[in-house]
Every structure is written in structure tokens, then in C-alpha cells.
Design an enzyme around this catalytic site. Structure first.
Site, PDB file in Angstrom:
ATOM      1  N   GLU A   1      22.033 -11.017 109.661  1.00 34.51           N
ATOM      2  CA  GLU A   1      20.973 -11.671 110.877  1.00 34.51           C
ATOM      3  C   GLU A   1      20.376 -10.400 111.660  1.00 34.51           C
ATOM      4  OE1 GLU A   1      25.218 -13.807 111.405  1.00 34.51           O
ATOM      5  OE2 GLU A   1      24.279 -11.899 110.238  1.00 34.51           O
TER       6      GLU A   1
ATOM      7  N   ALA B   1      36.863 -15.767  76.474  1.00 37.56           N
ATOM      8  CA  ALA B   1      35.826 -16.653  75.434  1.00 37.56           C
ATOM      9  C   ALA B   1      36.664 -16.935  74.127  1.00 37.56           C
ATOM     10  CB  ALA B   1      34.704 -15.653  75.052  1.00 37.56           C
TER      11      ALA B   1
ATOM     12  N   THR C   1      44.728  -5.064  75.502  1.00 38.05           N
ATOM     13  CA  THR C   1      42.881  -5.329  75.352  1.00 38.05           C
ATOM     14  C   THR C   1      42.417  -3.839  75.246  1.00 38.05           C
ATOM     15  OG1 THR C   1      43.075  -7.345  76.593  1.00 38.05           O
ATOM     16  CG2 THR C   1      41.079  -6.075  76.424  1.00 38.05           C
TER      17      THR C   1
ATOM     18  N   ASP D   1      40.610  -3.398  71.686  1.00 32.32           N
ATOM     19  CA  ASP D   1      39.026  -3.574  71.803  1.00 32.32           C
ATOM     20  C   ASP D   1      38.471  -2.289  72.302  1.00 32.32           C
ATOM     21  OD1 ASP D   1      39.225  -6.367  71.134  1.00 32.32           O
ATOM     22  OD2 ASP D   1      39.347  -7.069  73.060  1.00 32.32           O
TER      23      ASP D   1
ATOM     24  N   GLU E   1      39.928 -10.307  82.545  1.00 34.22           N
ATOM     25  CA  GLU E   1      39.308 -10.451  81.087  1.00 34.22           C
ATOM     26  C   GLU E   1      40.319 -10.296  80.114  1.00 34.22           C
ATOM     27  OE1 GLU E   1      35.457  -9.152  80.419  1.00 34.22           O
ATOM     28  OE2 GLU E   1      35.084  -8.734  82.432  1.00 34.22           O
TER      29      GLU E   1
ATOM     30  N   SER F   1      50.752 -14.512  82.187  1.00 34.47           N
ATOM     31  CA  SER F   1      51.610 -14.301  83.383  1.00 34.47           C
ATOM     32  C   SER F   1      51.043 -14.644  84.567  1.00 34.47           C
ATOM     33  CB  SER F   1      51.841 -12.640  83.323  1.00 34.47           C
ATOM     34  OG  SER F   1      52.683 -12.217  82.068  1.00 34.47           O
TER      35      SER F   1
END
Length: 364
Positions: A49, A151, A193, A197, A294, A302
Site C-alpha cells: 500500500e 512426477a 534422492t 539423482d 520433492e 512419512s
């Protein structure tokens, strides 16, 4: 695009960069012409504002303000926005929604009305609530808003039996994920992960908006046994990394991770896994309002088992992977009966290239 829609578009520009403050947009209108626009600046700087009123200057007197959240009426790092609105001579204020913050919660509206300012609430209220869904949960519970993202193939696999997962989703879905990262305070992943990855866990769009580099989300690695390798790419990326360990780290271990640029957080184990509720509470205490999770399947399982997920965003690719040993998106204990499954509310579907994105909120 009406005036409140313009304010909502401005509010989205602040997402991910102003926590723990809400992302707010404001538009000042005089005689049917927009004379000021603004959105929340990083903590310690001006609210939406005030930015819009400063831009409007004297043109604000006798004008109307459209703002996506009820103006604050208390002193924090900056003076109250209600006082700035009154001093500017605004005659009407349109609010998309009231502020859930106990310090405001209708008081801003009442203060404006007490000074003769007309206040109208509810224009595009649902859109405004979505923009600040993380802020609202955080300000009322002290806990971050948790989004589970994954995914998968049509048959629910997130990788092949050999562990290959590049790439299940297409380019458009991956671009969308980078935007999700950009608007999140933290990205969480499990150590498996990282081992499989070797992800960067960064938001590529953090250098694209406005030309200047913005802050990267905090990377949170859930690592019960301290197996994260020092060679992981995430250690060489911009931003900060927090390793949530399920054990006490030896002094030399702490020193080693510190040299790599990581902070260690030692947490108790819950059923052999890091106590995720405790982890989220600690993140909330640090002002983290939103966490994008992710993977992998153990971590997601979990979180679902602990009823700690608020929102789900799943990308479904038109492929079939198969394989008894291929990993699925969500592990954990799960439920015995379908009737006990976690159910999503307010589900939406969107096409991103060849992929389908399904999103919704976890019901009670």
C-alpha cells in the site's frame, strides 16, 4: 483486467521473496485512472500500500485503493499501512480478504471505517487466499505450509527399476517446478534422492525477474544417518543448505559439513526416521512459511503418514514404466482400507505439454 486483478498480479511478484510477510499487491485509482501500483518489498522495507501511495503522490487524495489483503494496523518493522491510507486522503478501500494475523484480523478494516473510509471486502477473495495460503497457515499455527510435489508415469512410477528418472515429465512441467521453487521458502528432499539423482535443488528463475538475482530457497536435506556426500552438487549451488540429521554429529563431521557450506540440525528419530513434525516446527521458528517437498518416496510417505502435507501437486506423464522393483511416488505405511485414504479437496487439472498436472488440498 479489473483493478483487483491488477493488484493480485502484483502480489504474485512478491511470492517467495518477502517471507514471513504476506505477498500483497495494491493499486491506487483516481477518477478511473490507475495512479499508483505496488507490491510488498523484502522484510524491513515498504508494504504494498505504501509503495503504491508513494507512486501516486498527491493524486491519491480522494482516490480508491484496491489491495489483496487487509492493511496492517500495528507497528512492526514499518509503520501501519492504515495510517498511510488515512493520511493520503483515500476515500475507499477494497480488500480481497481480511488478514488472519491476530494482530490485524479485522482491526485494520475497523480503523479505516472509524476514520470515514469506505471499506469493501471479498473481491476475488479466493484468488487472494491461494496467493497467501502459506502465510495464513504460518501466521495462525507457526508451522510452514507443506506442498508435496512428484512426477510419475501412468502406472505410478517415479523411476525405472534401475533408478533412472530423467526425465519422466516434460519441459513445460519442469519449468513450472522451477516457478514453484522460486515461490517457496524451502525445498525439502530425502538423502536417497541426493544419492541417486544428485539434484541441484535451486530455482533457475531466481535470476530472471527484474534482472537481478533473488534469494534461493533454503535446501533442506532429511538425512537420518548423515550419508549426504560432500561431493553433492547442491553444496556448490547458490543459497543455503540445512542437513536434518537423526543423530548427533561428531565435531569433525560438523566441521566438514560447515566447510562445505551446510548447517547441521540434529533431531530425534521417530520410528527410525527423522522426526519430521519437529523439523517443520524448527523451520517455522526460523520464519519459513512454505516448504516444497520433492521426494523421495520414503520422505513423502512419512509426511503423508504423519498428516503433515497441506497440498499435493502431481505431474502425470503419458508413459508406462512397469517393473515390480520400480519405485512409486509415495512410500510409508499407508492405509489398510481405501476408505481411509487421504482425500484431496478443490482439485484442479491442467495440461502442461503432454503431461497432466493434478493439484489439490489434503482433506480432513
Amino acid at each position: 483486467m479489473d483493478y483487483m486483478e491488477q493488484a493480485l498480479s502484483l502480489a504474485r511478484l512478491a511470492l517467495g521473496q518477502v517471507s514471513p510477510n504476506p505477498a500483497v499487491g495494491a493499486v491506487v485509482v483516481k477518477d478511473g485512472v490507475v495512479v499508483g501500483r505496488g507490491y510488498t518489498q523484502p522484510p524491513g522495507s515498504w508494504h504494498a500500500e505504501v509503495v503504491a501511495l508513494k507512486q501516486a503522490g498527491e493524486e491519491a487524495r480522494g482516490g480508491v485503493v484496491y489491495v489483496t489483503l487487509e492493511p496492517c494496523c500495528h507497528y512492526g518493522r514499518t509503520p501501519p499501512c492504515t495510517q498511510a491510507i488515512i493520511a493520503a486522503g483515500i476515500t475507499e478501500v477494497h480488500l480481497a480478504m481480511l488478514d488472519a494475523n491476530p494482530l490485524v484480523s479485522g482491526r485494520g478494516k475497523s480503523e479505516l471505517e472509524g476514520e470515514g473510509v469506505g471499506v469493501y471486502v471479498g473481491e476475488h477473495g479466493e484468488e487472494a487466499k491461494k496467493i497467501n495460503e502459506a502465510y495464513t497457515k504460518f501466521i495462525t499455527t507457526g508451522m510452514p505450509f507443506v506442498t508435496a510435489k512428484f512426477a510419475m508415469s501412468l502406472d505410478g512410477k517415479i523411476a525405472t527399476r534401475s533408478g533412472d528418472s530423467k526425465w519422466i515429465s516434460g519441459d513445460e512441467a519442469r519449468k513450472y517446478v522451477h516457478n514453484l521453487r522460486y515461490t517457496s521458502d524451502a525445498i525439502m528432499a530425502g538423502v536417497n534422492t541426493v544419492l541417486v539423482d544428485d539434484p541441484r535443488l535451486t530455482a533457475r528463475s531466481c535470476g530472471d525477474r527484474g534482472g537481478a538475482a533473488r534469494k534461493q530457497p533454503l535446501r533442506v536435506i532429511v538425512d537420518g544417518k548423515g550419508r549426504t556426500p560432500l561431493t553433492a552438487r547442491l553444496f556448490s549451488e547458490p543459497g543455503k543448505t540445512l542437513l536434518a540429521l537423526g543423530k548427533f554429529a561428531a565435531p569433525e563431521e560438523k566441521a566438514t559439513f560447515a566447510r562445505a557450506g551446510a548447517e547441521l540440525l540434529e533431531l530425534p528419530l521417530d520410528g527410525g526416521l527423522v522426526d519430521l513434525e519437529k523439523l517443520l516446527k524448527v523451520l517455522g521458528e526460523r520464519g519459513i512459511t512454505s516448504v516444497l517437498v520433492e521426494g523421495g518416496g520414503i520422505l513423502l510417505g512419512s509426511l503423508f503418514d504423519g498428516r503433515l502435507v497441506d497440498k499435493v501437486i502431481a505431474f502425470v506423464a503419458p508413459i508406462v514404466i512397469g517393473g515390480r522393483e520400480a519405485k512409486t511416488a509415495v512410500g510409508g505405511e499407508g492405509v489398510d482400507k481405501v476408505v481411509d485414504s487421504l482425500k484431496l479437496k478443490h482439485v484442479s487439472l491442467e495440461r502442461l505439454g503432454e503431461d497432466l498436472m493434478i493439484s489439490g488440498y489434503v482433506g480432513e
